[in-house]
Design a protein around this motif. Structure first.
Motif, PDB file in Angstrom:
ATOM      1  N   GLN A 304      17.429 -45.314  20.291  1.00  0.00           N
ATOM      2  CA  GLN A 304      16.788 -45.667  21.548  1.00  0.00           C
ATOM      3  C   GLN A 304      16.173 -47.066  21.474  1.00  0.00           C
ATOM      4  O   GLN A 304      16.246 -47.837  22.430  1.00  0.00           O
ATOM      5  N   LEU A 305      15.552 -47.393  20.342  1.00  0.00           N
ATOM      6  CA  LEU A 305      15.000 -48.739  20.167  1.00  0.00           C
ATOM      7  C   LEU A 305      16.101 -49.792  20.237  1.00  0.00           C
ATOM      8  O   LEU A 305      15.934 -50.861  20.840  1.00  0.00           O
ATOM      9  N   THR A 306      17.236 -49.479  19.630  1.00  0.00           N
ATOM     10  CA  THR A 306      18.367 -50.399  19.664  1.00  0.00           C
ATOM     11  C   THR A 306      18.850 -50.598  21.095  1.00  0.00           C
ATOM     12  O   THR A 306      19.107 -51.732  21.536  1.00  0.00           O
ATOM     13  N   ALA A 307      18.971 -49.499  21.838  1.00  0.00           N
ATOM     14  CA  ALA A 307      19.393 -49.595  23.237  1.00  0.00           C
ATOM     15  C   ALA A 307      18.390 -50.387  24.061  1.00  0.00           C
ATOM     16  O   ALA A 307      18.766 -51.171  24.943  1.00  0.00           O
ATOM     17  N   ALA A 308      17.101 -50.204  23.769  1.00  0.00           N
ATOM     18  CA  ALA A 308      16.066 -50.938  24.492  1.00  0.00           C
ATOM     19  C   ALA A 308      16.214 -52.435  24.266  1.00  0.00           C
ATOM     20  O   ALA A 308      16.109 -53.239  25.204  1.00  0.00           O
ATOM     21  N   HIS A 309      16.471 -52.828  23.028  1.00  0.00           N
ATOM     22  CA  HIS A 309      16.614 -54.263  22.748  1.00  0.00           C
ATOM     23  C   HIS A 309      17.836 -54.826  23.450  1.00  0.00           C
ATOM     24  O   HIS A 309      17.807 -55.965  23.939  1.00  0.00           O
ATOM     25  N   ARG A 310      18.906 -54.074  23.502  1.00  0.00           N
ATOM     26  CA  ARG A 310      20.098 -54.556  24.201  1.00  0.00           C
ATOM     27  C   ARG A 310      19.838 -54.727  25.694  1.00  0.00           C
ATOM     28  O   ARG A 310      20.413 -55.607  26.340  1.00  0.00           O
ATOM     29  N   CYS A 311      18.964 -53.887  26.231  1.00  0.00           N
ATOM     30  CA  CYS A 311      18.687 -53.950  27.672  1.00  0.00           C
ATOM     31  C   CYS A 311      17.708 -55.060  28.030  1.00  0.00           C
ATOM     32  O   CYS A 311      17.859 -55.700  29.073  1.00  0.00           O
ATOM     33  N   GLY A 312      16.702 -55.278  27.178  1.00  0.00           N
ATOM     34  CA  GLY A 312      15.664 -56.223  27.588  1.00  0.00           C
ATOM     35  C   GLY A 312      14.973 -56.955  26.472  1.00  0.00           C
ATOM     36  O   GLY A 312      13.880 -57.492  26.683  1.00  0.00           O
ATOM     37  N   GLY A 313      15.554 -57.000  25.270  1.00  0.00           N
ATOM     38  CA  GLY A 313      14.980 -57.780  24.184  1.00  0.00           C
ATOM     39  C   GLY A 313      13.702 -57.179  23.613  1.00  0.00           C
ATOM     40  O   GLY A 313      13.432 -55.980  23.746  1.00  0.00           O
ATOM     41  N   ASN A 314      12.896 -58.044  22.986  1.00  0.00           N
ATOM     42  CA  ASN A 314      11.674 -57.589  22.318  1.00  0.00           C
ATOM     43  C   ASN A 314      10.698 -56.920  23.269  1.00  0.00           C
ATOM     44  O   ASN A 314      10.005 -55.966  22.915  1.00  0.00           O
ATOM     45  N   ALA A 315      10.621 -57.438  24.499  1.00  0.00           N
ATOM     46  CA  ALA A 315       9.695 -56.850  25.480  1.00  0.00           C
ATOM     47  C   ALA A 315      10.079 -55.399  25.778  1.00  0.00           C
ATOM     48  O   ALA A 315       9.216 -54.544  25.961  1.00  0.00           O
TER      49      ALA A 315
END
Length: 406
Positions: A304-315
């Protein structure tokens, strides 16, 4: 005093000492139950701030927030600790990394000031009970801190009031000052033979602004060249990472360097964001399980963290990990913006910090540090991040609906 070489540098004592602090407040049975709960999917990510640590635990009575508070060291204390570390050359190298030597658990190496708190300085609170005191959930939180400190003890620096980055900066500046060459005093003859100060200044300015032309190099055709990484076939020593992992790290670093050269900002959210950036890259995807172990997270949550970074970076990573309080006005404006788009406009909207949830539509919006709304959809009883975050909550809500339809 034992040196780092004689000690055979480890980080294990950080976790051991922290666990001993917990044992002063909790029974072995409670600690064992807390250890099992810490490894459970019901337990969220560890969140460490200056002076306290917390997490989120989902139970049959709802979402609980255990918290452990410790007193922060004063600025004077931290300055003395830094001076003591800087005066010990064999410790400086490890102090610049996340794997800080556990020699520093002994106050004799930190100017007599303990980085770890005393047992009586720990305060346990949890939303499961009205009064402060240890419980199953704070036991789980304590075990999570111990697990993280076992390999990444810098989390305890933050807990006591200063992020480890401050120490790295201090040591770097101190080292630069110590190694900077001092000009030798000029003899009287040298002073007489030297040109006037004004002439020296003009010559220096001419040298500074004079154009520099690089020698001509023929263009690369790519036909007869081989990337350096691909030409290396011999595995490094057993103590190093395997060649495939080193290659993945180099590729990830090159991609990040390209982003920075192109002006992409880097509002780092710490270790979690760095690892999520790595696992979101093509070379790093194969190391998602190792990254999850490093952060002490379940594999599914690391995905999920990986998917989050792909969607919107560090924020997006920070928005996934932490619940913040943007204020009631921002949430009210978002409610008004998405109201015409809701399939069940009379259903209840739920607020929780920076999270605005429409349970009937299976959509959740989270307000991030980048002032954008990050869309989530409910799947299999869990909230999953989807693209694209947007400053307009209506646009983010539409993105979530589109993801549900797909």
């Amino acid at each position: 005093m034992t040196t780092l070489a004689a000690h055979q540098h480890t980080t294990a004592r950080w976790a051991t000492t922290w666990t001993q602090l917990l044992e002063a407040h909790m029974t072995p049975a409670l600690l064992a139950e807390g250890r099992a709960l810490a490894d459970s999917p019901a337990t969220g990510a560890l969140q460490v701030a200056q002076g306290f640590a917390t997490t989120k635990i989902t139970t049959h009575i709802g979402e609980l927030r255990p918290r452990i508070d410790v007193p922060q060291l004063s600025e004077t204390d931290w300055d003395a600790v830094y001076e003591s570390i800087a005066a010990q050359p064999d410790i400086i190298t490890s102090a610049r990394t996340q794997a800080v030597t556990d020699l520093l658990t002994d106050p004799q190496y930190t100017a007599g000031i303990p980085i770890l708190p005393a047992a009586e300085e720990l305060t346990f609170t949890c939303s499961c009970q009205p009064e402060p005191g240890p419980c199953l959930h704070t036991a789980a939180l304590g075990q999570m801190i111990a697990n993280r400190a076992r390999t990444v003890p810098i989390v305890l620096f933050t807990l006591r009031g200063r992020a480890h980055q401050h120490l790295k900066t201090y040591l770097r500046r101190r080292g630069n000052t110590a190694t900077q060459p001092q000009p030798a005093p000029a003899s009287p003859k040298t002073l007489l033979a030297s040109p006037p100060v004004f002439a020296q200044t003009v010559l220096a300015q001419d040298a500074r602004y004079r154009p520099v032309y690089l020698p001509h190099t023929p263009p690369l055709t790519g036909g007869s060249t081989t990337p350096v990484l691909e030409s290396v076939t011999e595995q490094p020593p057993a103590s190093c990472l395997p060649l495939q992992a080193l290659s993945a790290l180099v590729h990830a670093a090159a991609d990040r360097a390209t982003e920075l050269l192109n002006g992409v900002p880097d509002p780092s959210a710490g270790l979690a964001a760095d690892l999520a950036r790595f696992t979101a890259s093509t070379p790093g995807e194969a190391y998602t399980e190792q990254a999850a172990h490093q952060l002490g997270l379940p594999y599914a949550q690391m995905r999920q963290l990986t998917a989050a970074h792909r969607c919107g970076g560090n924020a997006a990573v920070e928005t996934f990990l932490y619940t913040t309080d943007p204020g009631p006005e921002i949430l009210a404006q978002a409610e008004e913006a998405i109201q015409p788009l809701r399939p069940s406009p009379f259903a209840t909207l739920a607020r929780d910090g920076n999270r605005l949830t429409d349970p009937a539509a299976r959509i959740q919006l989270r307000y991030g540090p980048d002032r954008r709304w990050h869309p989530y959809i409910e799947q299999f009883g869990d909230w999953r991040v989807v693209p694209e975050p947007h400053s307009d909550p209506a646009r983010a809500y539409k993105a979530a609906r589109g993801a549900l339809r797909r």
